[in-house]
Motif scaffolding. Sequence first.
Motif, PDB file in Angstrom:
ATOM      1  N   THR A 237     -13.306  18.112   6.267  1.00  0.00           N
ATOM      2  CA  THR A 237     -12.222  17.146   6.078  1.00  0.00           C
ATOM      3  C   THR A 237     -12.169  16.056   7.148  1.00  0.00           C
ATOM      4  OG1 THR A 237     -10.736  18.699   7.227  1.00  0.00           O
ATOM      5  CG2 THR A 237     -10.760  18.764   4.819  1.00  0.00           C
ATOM      6  N   HIS A 238     -13.213  15.982   7.983  1.00  0.00           N
ATOM      7  CA  HIS A 238     -13.172  14.949   9.042  1.00  0.00           C
ATOM      8  C   HIS A 238     -14.543  14.872   9.694  1.00  0.00           C
ATOM      9  CE1 HIS A 238     -12.438  15.096  13.628  1.00  0.00           C
ATOM     10  NE2 HIS A 238     -12.374  13.808  13.365  1.00  0.00           N
ATOM     11  N   ARG A 239     -15.322  13.911   9.237  1.00  0.00           N
ATOM     12  CA  ARG A 239     -16.646  13.726   9.847  1.00  0.00           C
ATOM     13  C   ARG A 239     -16.896  12.228   9.968  1.00  0.00           C
ATOM     14  NH1 ARG A 239     -22.057  17.035   7.973  1.00  0.00           N
ATOM     15  NH2 ARG A 239     -20.500  18.675   7.748  1.00  0.00           N
ATOM     16  N   HIS A 240     -17.167  11.774  11.179  1.00  0.00           N
ATOM     17  CA  HIS A 240     -17.484  10.357  11.379  1.00  0.00           C
ATOM     18  C   HIS A 240     -18.962  10.189  11.045  1.00  0.00           C
ATOM     19  CE1 HIS A 240     -13.558  10.044  13.249  1.00  0.00           C
ATOM     20  NE2 HIS A 240     -13.880  11.017  14.083  1.00  0.00           N
ATOM     21  N   MET A 241     -19.231  10.051   9.767  1.00  0.00           N
ATOM     22  CA  MET A 241     -20.611  10.158   9.284  1.00  0.00           C
ATOM     23  C   MET A 241     -21.512   9.055   9.838  1.00  0.00           C
ATOM     24  SD  MET A 241     -19.782  11.398   5.372  1.00  0.00           S
ATOM     25  CE  MET A 241     -21.421  11.953   4.926  1.00  0.00           C
TER      26      MET A 241
ATOM     27  N   VAL B 207      -5.595  15.484  12.141  1.00  0.00           N
ATOM     28  CA  VAL B 207      -6.852  15.975  12.697  1.00  0.00           C
ATOM     29  C   VAL B 207      -6.603  16.477  14.125  1.00  0.00           C
ATOM     30  CG1 VAL B 207      -9.179  15.309  13.396  1.00  0.00           C
ATOM     31  CG2 VAL B 207      -8.194  14.382  11.282  1.00  0.00           C
ATOM     32  N   HIS B 208      -7.190  17.600  14.463  1.00  0.00           N
ATOM     33  CA  HIS B 208      -7.056  18.281  15.768  1.00  0.00           C
ATOM     34  C   HIS B 208      -5.688  18.960  15.922  1.00  0.00           C
ATOM     35  CE1 HIS B 208     -10.852  16.550  16.788  1.00  0.00           C
ATOM     36  NE2 HIS B 208     -10.396  15.329  16.912  1.00  0.00           N
ATOM     37  N   SER B 209      -4.655  18.150  16.165  1.00  0.00           N
ATOM     38  CA  SER B 209      -3.300  18.702  16.362  1.00  0.00           C
ATOM     39  C   SER B 209      -3.300  19.826  17.375  1.00  0.00           C
ATOM     40  CB  SER B 209      -2.730  19.190  15.025  1.00  0.00           C
ATOM     41  OG  SER B 209      -2.684  18.133  14.121  1.00  0.00           O
TER      42      SER B 209
ATOM     43  N   MET C  67     -16.276  18.874  11.330  1.00  0.00           N
ATOM     44  CA  MET C  67     -17.316  18.791  12.365  1.00  0.00           C
ATOM     45  C   MET C  67     -17.072  17.642  13.337  1.00  0.00           C
ATOM     46  SD  MET C  67     -19.218  21.331  11.257  1.00  0.00           S
ATOM     47  CE  MET C  67     -19.823  21.315  12.899  1.00  0.00           C
ATOM     48  N   ASP C  68     -16.294  16.620  12.923  1.00  0.00           N
ATOM     49  CA  ASP C  68     -16.000  15.438  13.736  1.00  0.00           C
ATOM     50  C   ASP C  68     -17.223  14.518  13.852  1.00  0.00           C
ATOM     51  OD1 ASP C  68     -14.769  13.586  15.358  1.00  0.00           O
ATOM     52  OD2 ASP C  68     -13.901  15.031  16.716  1.00  0.00           O
ATOM     53  N   THR C  69     -18.099  14.735  14.819  1.00  0.00           N
ATOM     54  CA  THR C  69     -19.212  13.786  14.969  1.00  0.00           C
ATOM     55  C   THR C  69     -20.445  14.445  15.561  1.00  0.00           C
ATOM     56  OG1 THR C  69     -19.977  11.800  16.113  1.00  0.00           O
ATOM     57  CG2 THR C  69     -18.208  13.036  17.177  1.00  0.00           C
TER      58      THR C  69
ATOM     59  N   THR D 111      -5.120  11.169  10.003  1.00  0.00           N
ATOM     60  CA  THR D 111      -4.837  10.603  11.325  1.00  0.00           C
ATOM     61  C   THR D 111      -5.140  11.631  12.411  1.00  0.00           C
ATOM     62  OG1 THR D 111      -3.104   9.504  12.640  1.00  0.00           O
ATOM     63  CG2 THR D 111      -2.368  11.301  11.229  1.00  0.00           C
ATOM     64  N   HIS D 112      -5.786  11.177  13.510  1.00  0.00           N
ATOM     65  CA  HIS D 112      -5.952  12.068  14.656  1.00  0.00           C
ATOM     66  C   HIS D 112      -4.587  12.240  15.310  1.00  0.00           C
ATOM     67  CE1 HIS D 112     -10.095  10.317  14.380  1.00  0.00           C
ATOM     68  NE2 HIS D 112     -10.465  11.535  14.723  1.00  0.00           N
ATOM     69  N   ALA D 113      -4.184  13.480  15.518  1.00  0.00           N
ATOM     70  CA  ALA D 113      -2.905  13.743  16.187  1.00  0.00           C
ATOM     71  C   ALA D 113      -3.119  14.872  17.182  1.00  0.00           C
ATOM     72  CB  ALA D 113      -1.847  14.145  15.165  1.00  0.00           C
TER      73      ALA D 113
HETATM   74 ZN   LIG Z   1     -12.477  12.397  14.887  1.00  0.00          ZN
END
Ligand SMILES: [Zn+2]
Length: 474
Positions: free
Chosen positions: A74-78, A252-254, A303-305, A223-225
Amino acid sequence: MANPTQASDFTPGRSVVFRNATVITVDKAGVIPDGDVLVTGDTIAAVGTKLKVPDGTVEVDASGGILTPGFVDTHRHMWQTALRGYGGDWALSQYFVFYYLQHGEVFRPEDIYAGNLLSALESVDTGVTTTLDWSHALRTPEYADAAVKAFEEIPGRFVLGYGNYLGAPWEWTADKDFQAWVKNFATSDMLGLEIAFDVPDSEDFPEKAAFEYARDNGLRVTTHAGVWGATTDVGIGHMFDAGVMTDQITYVHSASLSPESYQKIAATGGTVSVATESEQSAGQGYPSTWEIRKYGIPASLSMDTSVWWSADYFSAMRATLSSDRSRDHLEAHRNGETVAVNRMRAEDVIWMATMGGAKSLGMEDKIGSITTGKKADLLLLKNDQSPAMTPILNPNVHVVYQANTADVHSVMVNGRMLKFDGKRIGLDIGPARDAVAASVEFVRSKLGEQAWEEGMHPPLEPDEEIENPYKYAD
Ligand SMILES: [Zn+2]
């Protein structure tokens, strides 16, 4: 005896049945030993044992294997995959310097395309059948077209999280070219659209306008939070007071939020995307599963990045389960106690990896479980020669702690077999490798050799040595 099934048997329109797998359904049917799953068209047509199937159905011998729903990231800076591994020794400050000041000055639409193409291929290759591309480098719609072009070439399921970290979200969402691009965007089951931006601390909450644009256009927001020191309780407070916190938001993260912020997320139906490798390495706070479960907030995984760490989804599952337990142990030890029973189970992680992801994307009716009527996104883990794949006693645990990417036997997305017997079907790496090589060459030459090298190896002060009163002597 019939000839063994081959990749060339998976022709369009032909039904497929997976036979005699340990099926982890992630729905109320639980785990089915010696289970069969029949796929017709793009849909799961039947789940059970010893299924009768239409004439001409391709048979996949899944015995000794585990069939799961395809994973959801749900969150990958491809786009950052173009520089895979470049920043493995970075702290968060080096990431910001590189992407805002150095790379941020030079990258082109074709660099976005290159990273997305390689990343999309990697997703489907490793069983991640749906990926949200947190694409925060779309300076203009031309860049967005480049991101989408990659998704048209790789037959996975994707959601473009449209973002632009070099601009202000209340400005770029108000831009007429952007709005026209969104109007023309043809959403489908294979390609969705969300808006991606962050809410740094401020007094006046200008991001409100971007939330309202998303709401008015029926778009979810990611949103990154709870990134320590960057997107904090202040932003959550503004969002709550303005009434823009809804079940259409993924946080994201939280990892570094107050109890009040977690309660606000829970009360408004939000979900959290946990990226354990990222949180652990970039100093965003402790991976939040141990905290958010107290509030009943559903989690998904990401995975993020891979400019920094891996895009290995098995690693994400493992790290998440281990970090959750590690925190429980530390909290107990603080009170002089020990954990008698582990609270988080492998089954919970599998849920996050599949249904949790589907829920975070608003797709829980379509994907995330092996349920009749859902889209056929399936992952078969089977590797008859791998010592790690025998015996299989506890299927959920086996997926999280034993299996790895080398055990990905088959991947199906939307009823189409993309990988069989450990090999992708007609998805050569050549185009992605070449596009990325050209992108690396371009960025490197633009930055210059010295900046390129320094960016990769942040300078390190020598460790301070502690005086030791004990001496060793012969
Ligand atoms: Zn990110």
